[in-house]
Design a protein around this motif. Structure first.
Motif, PDB file in Angstrom:
ATOM      1  N   MET A 260       1.958  -1.640  -3.659  1.00 18.64           N
ATOM      2  CA  MET A 260       2.205  -0.215  -3.395  1.00 18.64           C
ATOM      3  C   MET A 260       2.799  -0.075  -1.992  1.00 18.64           C
ATOM      4  SD  MET A 260      -1.425   1.247  -4.866  1.00 18.64           S
ATOM      5  CE  MET A 260      -2.466   0.542  -3.609  1.00 18.64           C
ATOM      6  N   ASP A 261       4.105  -0.102  -1.891  1.00 18.04           N
ATOM      7  CA  ASP A 261       4.735  -0.137  -0.570  1.00 18.04           C
ATOM      8  C   ASP A 261       5.616   1.094  -0.333  1.00 18.04           C
ATOM      9  OD1 ASP A 261       5.273  -1.207   1.896  1.00 18.04           O
ATOM     10  OD2 ASP A 261       6.753  -2.653   1.191  1.00 18.04           O
ATOM     11  N   GLY A 262       5.790   1.437   0.946  1.00 18.88           N
ATOM     12  CA  GLY A 262       6.733   2.494   1.312  1.00 18.88           C
ATOM     13  C   GLY A 262       6.085   3.804   1.746  1.00 18.88           C
ATOM     14  N   ASN A 263       4.766   3.811   1.916  1.00 20.47           N
ATOM     15  CA  ASN A 263       4.101   5.050   2.350  1.00 20.47           C
ATOM     16  C   ASN A 263       4.607   5.507   3.718  1.00 20.47           C
ATOM     17  OD1 ASN A 263       2.563   4.667   0.099  1.00 20.47           O
ATOM     18  ND2 ASN A 263       0.656   4.196   1.196  1.00 20.47           N
ATOM     19  N   GLY A 264       4.734   4.548   4.642  1.00 21.02           N
ATOM     20  CA  GLY A 264       5.135   4.875   6.011  1.00 21.02           C
ATOM     21  C   GLY A 264       6.544   5.436   6.055  1.00 21.02           C
ATOM     22  N   ARG A 265       7.452   4.771   5.365  1.00 22.11           N
ATOM     23  CA  ARG A 265       8.854   5.247   5.390  1.00 22.11           C
ATOM     24  C   ARG A 265       8.986   6.589   4.695  1.00 22.11           C
ATOM     25  NH1 ARG A 265      11.022  -0.064   2.932  1.00 22.11           N
ATOM     26  NH2 ARG A 265       8.773  -0.411   2.795  1.00 22.11           N
TER      27      ARG A 265
ATOM     28  N   ARG B  50       2.320   8.536   9.467  1.00 16.59           N
ATOM     29  CA  ARG B  50       2.149   7.470   8.473  1.00 16.59           C
ATOM     30  C   ARG B  50       0.908   7.729   7.619  1.00 16.59           C
ATOM     31  NH1 ARG B  50       4.961   2.811   8.818  1.00 16.59           N
ATOM     32  NH2 ARG B  50       3.217   1.702   7.868  1.00 16.59           N
TER      33      ARG B  50
ATOM     34  N   HIS C 199       0.088   7.703   3.542  1.00 19.95           N
ATOM     35  CA  HIS C 199      -0.972   7.006   2.802  1.00 19.95           C
ATOM     36  C   HIS C 199      -1.746   7.985   1.914  1.00 19.95           C
ATOM     37  CE1 HIS C 199       0.008   3.431   4.916  1.00 19.95           C
ATOM     38  NE2 HIS C 199      -0.479   3.812   6.079  1.00 19.95           N
TER      39      HIS C 199
ATOM     40  N   ALA D 283      -3.902  -2.799  -2.108  1.00 21.62           N
ATOM     41  CA  ALA D 283      -4.164  -1.635  -1.269  1.00 21.62           C
ATOM     42  C   ALA D 283      -4.141  -1.966   0.212  1.00 21.62           C
ATOM     43  CB  ALA D 283      -5.522  -1.042  -1.636  1.00 21.62           C
TER      44      ALA D 283
ATOM     45  N   ASN E 145      -2.553  -6.740   7.066  1.00 21.07           N
ATOM     46  CA  ASN E 145      -2.517  -5.332   7.480  1.00 21.07           C
ATOM     47  C   ASN E 145      -3.548  -5.007   8.566  1.00 21.07           C
ATOM     48  OD1 ASN E 145      -1.695  -4.116   4.136  1.00 21.07           O
ATOM     49  ND2 ASN E 145      -0.321  -4.518   5.836  1.00 21.07           N
TER      50      ASN E 145
ATOM     51  N   ARG F 247      -2.237  -3.938  12.015  1.00 22.11           N
ATOM     52  CA  ARG F 247      -1.627  -2.626  12.302  1.00 22.11           C
ATOM     53  C   ARG F 247      -2.454  -1.887  13.361  1.00 22.11           C
ATOM     54  NH1 ARG F 247       1.057  -0.217   6.778  1.00 22.11           N
ATOM     55  NH2 ARG F 247       2.115  -2.152   6.214  1.00 22.11           N
TER      56      ARG F 247
ATOM     57  N   LEU G 233      -6.618   4.336   6.783  1.00 19.95           N
ATOM     58  CA  LEU G 233      -6.580   3.714   5.455  1.00 19.95           C
ATOM     59  C   LEU G 233      -7.992   3.502   4.905  1.00 19.95           C
ATOM     60  CD1 LEU G 233      -3.680   1.174   6.007  1.00 19.95           C
ATOM     61  CD2 LEU G 233      -3.787   2.855   4.161  1.00 19.95           C
TER      62      LEU G 233
HETATM   63  C1  IPE Z   1       2.068   0.556   1.888  1.00 24.40           C
HETATM   64  O1  IPE Z   1       2.887   1.318   2.688  1.00 24.40           O
HETATM   65  C2  IPE Z   1       0.608   0.717   2.210  1.00 24.40           C
HETATM   66  C3  IPE Z   1       0.013  -0.435   2.902  1.00 24.40           C
HETATM   67  C4  IPE Z   1       0.613  -1.549   3.181  1.00 24.40           C
HETATM   68  C5  IPE Z   1      -1.375  -0.318   3.312  1.00 24.40           C
HETATM   69  P1  IPE Z   1       3.340   0.879   4.139  1.00 24.40           P
HETATM   70  O2  IPE Z   1       2.371   1.436   5.112  1.00 24.40           O
HETATM   71  O3  IPE Z   1       3.568  -0.585   4.225  1.00 24.40           O
HETATM   72  O4  IPE Z   1       4.717   1.653   4.255  1.00 24.40           O
HETATM   73  P2  IPE Z   1       6.056   1.143   4.937  1.00 24.40           P
HETATM   74  O5  IPE Z   1       6.389  -0.181   4.305  1.00 24.40           O
HETATM   75  O6  IPE Z   1       5.777   1.021   6.383  1.00 24.40           O
HETATM   76  O7  IPE Z   1       7.053   2.190   4.592  1.00 24.40           O
END
Ligand code: IPE
Ligand code: IPE
Ligand code: MG
Length: 258
Positions: free
Chosen positions: A34-39, A48, A52, A78, A83, A86, A94
């Motif tokens: 499940m990727d791309g929440n931050g972008r 960010r 999430h 998840a 991670n 971070r 999270l």
């Molecule tokens: C996925 O989204 C969630 C986790 C890895 C916990 P990201 O947080 O990696 O979102 P991007 O890749 O920075 O957009």
């Protein structure tokens, strides 16, 4: 298989996936990075953690759909072991979301007969998170219509290392012979011991890599990459990925499709 009817007004991709499910052609086990929440959040000028939060709604939607379509197992990546690197506040948010999710979803898991599992280095989770998780694992233990596994503090290399150490310890203790170590035994020493290998691995957000997810188990998985960010990945996008899976030819090293 006879699936319960879809709600009136279900979209075309969902109806197509439902028909394939009824004829037993959908994957048994789907795993999702499940990727791309931050972008997703950044593009909207939000934090960010707002990304999430929106991602948690996709978890709810996709889980419900997976159950409706008769999948046996859904595994969601998840939080990776990596991670933890971070920023503290992102990790905290999270973990907070995870606890909220566990509290809010228990009744749905009961209603839908979903069993929750967790994979990963769970000892690294803070005690209150671990307690909330254990309570939900226990409360859903007897459910059997679908297994929902959350990969938390998970790394595929770490998992294989853990299994190797476990087997080495048994050899050192004299309870296991080196010659007895085969694929099946190693498989049973993994965190996924009682799960079938994933048939389909989906990754959202356009990245095309596994990022340490299910390295052993993905040996013959079909891979599906979509540019859609996780918070936008809802029923239709999920149904499309499942329909795409049914067009693949799996050969497992042989010459005939299986
Ligand atoms: C996925 O989204 C969630 C986790 C890895 C916990 P990201 O947080 O990696 O979102 P991007 O890749 O920075 O957009
Ligand atoms: C993979 O996403 C981990 C999860 C989805 C939980 P990342 O965003 O951490 O992966 P990289 O860093 O882009 O490889
Ligand atoms: Mg990412």
């Amino acid at each position: 298989m006879t699936l319960d009817p879809l709600p009136i007004g279900a979209s075309q991709p969902l109806r197509e996936a439902w028909q394939l499910g009824n004829s037993g052609r959908l994957p048994r086990h789907v795993a999702i990075i499940m990727d791309g929440n931050g972008r997703w959040a950044q593009r909207r000028g939000e934090s960010r953690s707002a990304g999430h939060q929106a991602g948690a709604d996709s978890v709810r939607a996709v889980t419900r759909t997976a159950r409706r379509l008769g999948l046996q197992a859904l595994t969601l990546y998840a939080f990776s072991e990596q991670n933890w690197s971070r920023p503290q506040d992102e990790v905290q948010s999270l973990l907070r979301l995870l606890v909220q999710y566990l509290a809010s979803e228990l009744s749905e898991m009961r209603r839908s007969d979903i069993r929750l599992r967790a994979l990963g280095n769970l000892a690294r989770l803070p005690a209150p998170v671990r307690m909330a998780l254990d309570a939900t694992l226990q409360a859903t233990q007897g459910h059997c219509s679908m297994t929902l596994s959350l990969a938390l503090s998970y790394g595929g290399r770490e998992e294989i290392l853990h299994a190797a150490r476990h087997l080495a310890q048994q050899v050192a203790d004299g309870t296991l012979d080196v010659a007895e170590i085969d694929e099946a035994r190693l498989q049973r020493a993994l965190w996924t011991a009682d799960l079938p290998s994933p048939d389909l691995i989906i990754r959202t957000s356009g990245e095309q890599r596994l990022s340490n997810f299910l390295l052993w188990q993905s040996a013959y998985a079909e891979l599906y990459f979509t540019p859609v960010d996780w918070p936008d990945f809802r029923d239709d996008a999920f149904a499309q990925a499942l329909v795409d899976f049914t067009t693949r030819q799996r050969r497992f090293g042989g010459i005939e499709p299986k």
